[in-house]
Design a protein around this motif. Structure first.
Motif, mmCIF file in Angstrom:
data_model
loop_
_atom_site.group_PDB
_atom_site.id
_atom_site.type_symbol
_atom_site.label_atom_id
_atom_site.label_comp_id
_atom_site.label_asym_id
_atom_site.label_seq_id
_atom_site.Cartn_x
_atom_site.Cartn_y
_atom_site.Cartn_z
ATOM 1 N N GLU A 111 65.291 21.141 58.057
ATOM 2 C CA GLU A 111 66.536 20.381 58.162
ATOM 3 C C GLU A 111 67.438 20.902 59.276
ATOM 4 O OE1 GLU A 111 68.106 18.477 55.108
ATOM 5 O OE2 GLU A 111 66.518 18.843 53.659
ATOM 6 N N ILE A 119 67.358 18.027 42.325
ATOM 7 C CA ILE A 119 67.462 18.448 43.725
ATOM 8 C C ILE A 119 66.204 19.214 44.123
ATOM 9 C CG2 ILE A 119 68.749 19.791 45.410
ATOM 10 C CD1 ILE A 119 71.212 19.517 43.665
ATOM 11 N N SER A 120 65.554 18.736 45.157
ATOM 12 C CA SER A 120 64.401 19.458 45.676
ATOM 13 C C SER A 120 64.822 20.311 46.861
ATOM 14 C CB SER A 120 63.332 18.449 46.082
ATOM 15 O OG SER A 120 62.302 19.088 46.761
ATOM 16 N N SER A 121 65.678 19.758 47.708
ATOM 17 C CA SER A 121 66.229 20.541 48.809
ATOM 18 C C SER A 121 67.621 20.021 49.121
ATOM 19 C CB SER A 121 65.341 20.445 50.057
ATOM 20 O OG SER A 121 65.411 19.142 50.592
ATOM 21 N N ALA A 122 68.417 20.861 49.713
ATOM 22 C CA ALA A 122 69.758 20.451 50.105
ATOM 23 C C ALA A 122 70.115 21.163 51.389
ATOM 24 C CB ALA A 122 70.775 20.782 49.014
ATOM 25 N N ARG A 123 70.819 20.458 52.245
ATOM 26 C CA ARG A 123 71.339 21.085 53.458
ATOM 27 C C ARG A 123 72.842 21.130 53.331
ATOM 28 N NH1 ARG A 123 70.780 21.915 59.124
ATOM 29 N NH2 ARG A 123 72.750 21.426 60.117
ATOM 30 N N ARG A 124 73.407 22.307 53.538
ATOM 31 C CA ARG A 124 74.858 22.465 53.407
ATOM 32 C C ARG A 124 75.421 23.035 54.691
ATOM 33 N NH1 ARG A 124 73.502 24.588 47.391
ATOM 34 N NH2 ARG A 124 73.297 22.483 46.572
ATOM 35 N N VAL A 139 73.260 26.074 55.637
ATOM 36 C CA VAL A 139 72.436 26.733 54.633
ATOM 37 C C VAL A 139 71.437 25.697 54.146
ATOM 38 C CG1 VAL A 139 72.406 27.820 52.353
ATOM 39 C CG2 VAL A 139 74.347 28.182 53.880
ATOM 40 N N ALA A 165 62.501 15.089 45.200
ATOM 41 C CA ALA A 165 61.153 15.521 45.562
ATOM 42 C C ALA A 165 60.514 14.585 46.583
ATOM 43 C CB ALA A 165 60.281 15.610 44.314
ATOM 44 N N GLY A 214 62.043 13.380 49.050
ATOM 45 C CA GLY A 214 62.741 13.549 50.314
ATOM 46 C C GLY A 214 63.934 12.623 50.486
ATOM 47 N N ARG A 256 68.499 16.177 48.322
ATOM 48 C CA ARG A 256 67.345 15.280 48.340
ATOM 49 C C ARG A 256 66.449 15.550 47.139
ATOM 50 N NH1 ARG A 256 66.580 13.270 53.637
ATOM 51 N NH2 ARG A 256 67.968 14.271 55.138
ATOM 52 N N GLN A 282 72.726 29.078 48.732
ATOM 53 C CA GLN A 282 71.312 28.847 49.030
ATOM 54 C C GLN A 282 70.509 28.441 47.789
ATOM 55 O OE1 GLN A 282 72.386 31.751 48.336
ATOM 56 N NE2 GLN A 282 70.830 32.843 47.196
ATOM 57 N N VAL A 283 71.162 28.307 46.659
ATOM 58 C CA VAL A 283 70.447 27.791 45.489
ATOM 59 C C VAL A 283 70.863 26.338 45.264
ATOM 60 C CG1 VAL A 283 70.220 30.052 44.390
ATOM 61 C CG2 VAL A 283 72.169 28.609 43.829
ATOM 62 N N THR A 284 69.980 25.578 44.622
ATOM 63 C CA THR A 284 70.252 24.146 44.495
ATOM 64 C C THR A 284 71.176 23.852 43.323
ATOM 65 O OG1 THR A 284 68.201 23.947 43.252
ATOM 66 C CG2 THR A 284 68.120 23.400 45.591
ATOM 67 N N ARG A 291 54.318 23.502 46.494
ATOM 68 C CA ARG A 291 55.021 22.226 46.608
ATOM 69 C C ARG A 291 54.686 21.506 47.899
ATOM 70 N NH1 ARG A 291 60.416 22.645 46.517
ATOM 71 N NH2 ARG A 291 60.405 20.413 46.263
ATOM 72 N N ALA A 341 69.074 24.903 51.126
ATOM 73 C CA ALA A 341 68.748 25.314 49.758
ATOM 74 C C ALA A 341 67.446 24.645 49.348
ATOM 75 C CB ALA A 341 69.871 24.910 48.808
ATOM 76 N N GLN A 342 66.576 25.399 48.736
ATOM 77 C CA GLN A 342 65.320 24.844 48.231
ATOM 78 C C GLN A 342 65.238 25.162 46.753
ATOM 79 O OE1 GLN A 342 62.940 23.149 49.824
ATOM 80 N NE2 GLN A 342 63.569 23.377 51.954
ATOM 81 N N ALA A 343 64.785 24.206 45.987
ATOM 82 C CA ALA A 343 64.623 24.463 44.564
ATOM 83 C C ALA A 343 63.510 25.486 44.362
ATOM 84 C CB ALA A 343 64.275 23.179 43.840
ATOM 85 N N GLY A 385 63.759 17.159 55.647
ATOM 86 C CA GLY A 385 63.676 17.286 54.195
ATOM 87 C C GLY A 385 62.501 16.550 53.593
ATOM 88 N N GLN A 386 61.891 15.680 54.368
ATOM 89 C CA GLN A 386 60.777 14.901 53.827
ATOM 90 C C GLN A 386 59.526 15.773 53.681
ATOM 91 O OE1 GLN A 386 60.231 11.165 55.889
ATOM 92 N NE2 GLN A 386 58.243 10.813 54.924
#
Lengths: 249, 249
Positions: free
Chosen positions: A77, B182-187, A241, B220, B222, B218, B86-88, A71, A243-245, A32-33
């Motif tokens: 991840e 939220i910039s990214s998320a893992r689910r 899953v 921006a 990270g 996370r 898949q959306v933040t 970006r 997710a990315q903004a 994620g970094q």
């Protein structure tokens, strides 16, 4: 070790790729970094922008990073063996790298009347025939996913004689080569009690919790060409899953 | 009805928006289908490109279409009340439109020692304190999701005195306003047997199948700032993922 060797025969972009890959695998760059910018990488390693871009493209192809327009590049991840639901590729096509073994057993394949759920999803008449493909996928020898795919007859026809029916070739890749490329897919996940057949194949007791994934894939023209139901043991395969903004989220 | 009224006070882009919206809602344009190109829309409706773009932007904001760079605009595949993984954005923030009611009950909120799973995910020391928020979300009056969020203390601090703690304000929106976007998320999704507490809140028997969603968000930079475990009744709320092909997939 963290500098480019100018006398090596190895192309600069590959050397940089190795350096970054090592930092990712050691978690110095964590999932994620954000990676340093292209300009930073150019400066730090004294490389041209085109070389740095070649490196990033190659890392993205390996699934180690993900590039987001405007970006930057981010450490992916996912882990080896994860099934990432938000990508159109299949589980065993690209998400499992060489460190894990996958075996596929085909139990059923051929033209049959489609169940109502599948004909509705594919936009076919109730009772229409379709191609049905039933498979068990094992991860490192453990039963992981029991899937049934339903396709219109003309789509199933391209599988005739291929190794997809012997379980040694990717369904997605084979369909894509025949012009059925996934443009978008909608996947629903549910927790259900395992029905008898999936339970038996997956080594579960009937009614044990199991993940049901239903997916409809569409081509570039928006027409659906593959519907599947997969029962997955989420204790064997990680289903995730990312997710990315988007801009504006 | 399907033409632009040049004498109306309603802006052209809104008129075109209504026409396309009506075609989407009537399924004349079906989910996943590609919309006519910008040029085609300009020609068909005799409108400028900037007007057409304004319409598409507005439809995208309403969640009716999705624009993919270099590929065009596509009818969105989601339905009201779906939780799109898949959306933040959060489930109750934007995915549920005015046709369904959502109620949130907060059972617990405050600083407490974090369970190991949460401190590990957030990169904190074992035993570190964190902000814990425990909520039940009902959809149309039916218990749908039982969630526990875990945040570093400085993140939880921004919730003090807000209506998030009374269940009438969005956690995501509140965090975002405080700079935690939220910039990214893992689910990860798993099917599990319901433990006692979630079972009781969700109206299930203990060990009934329930969907467990674990998510790490996370910013921006990270850095993770929110980890949650949600038990969801997938028979009450549809949990879906929309996959789109990227270039090269």
């Amino acid at each position: 070790m963290d500098a480019i060797n100018r006398t090596s025969a190895e192309p600069y972009y590959q050397q940089l790729g190795r350096i970054l890959e090592q930092r990712i695998k050691s978690k110095e760059l964590s999932p994620g970094q954000r990676l340093p910018s292209e300009s930073d990488l150019c400066r730090t390693f004294d490389l041209s922008r085109s070389t740095v871009r070649e490196t990033l493209r190659s890392l993205q192809e390996q699934g180690l990073i993900r590039m987001i327009p405007r970006r930057g590049a981010f450490v992916a991840e996912r882990n080896s063996g994860d099934w990432m639901l938000q990508v159109t590729r299949g589980f065993f096509e690209s998400e499992v790298d060489g460190t894990r073994t996958v075996d596929t057993t085909v139990f059923r394949s051929g033209l049959e009347p489609l169940p109502r759920e599948a004909s509705d999803a594919l936009g076919l008449e109730p009772g229409a025939a379709g191609f049905i493909l039933e498979r068990l996928r094992c991860l490192d020898g453990k039963p992981a996913v029991y899937s049934t795919n339903f396709m219109p007859p003309e789509v199933g026809a391209v599988l005739a004689g291929t190794d997809v029916l012997r379980g040694t070739q990717s369904l997605n890749q084979t369909l894509r080569a025949a012009g059925y490329q996934i443009s978008s897919a909608r996947r629903e996940v549910a927790a259900v009690g395992a029905p008898e057949l999936p339970a038996r194949f997956l080594g579960l007791d009937v009614r044990d919790p199991v993940l049901l994934i239903r997916s409809l894939s569409r081509g570039a023209d928006g027409r659906p060409f593959d519907y599947y139901r997969s029962y997955a043991r989420s204790d064997v395969v990680t289903i995730a899953v990312e997710a990315q903004a988007m801009d504006g989220d």
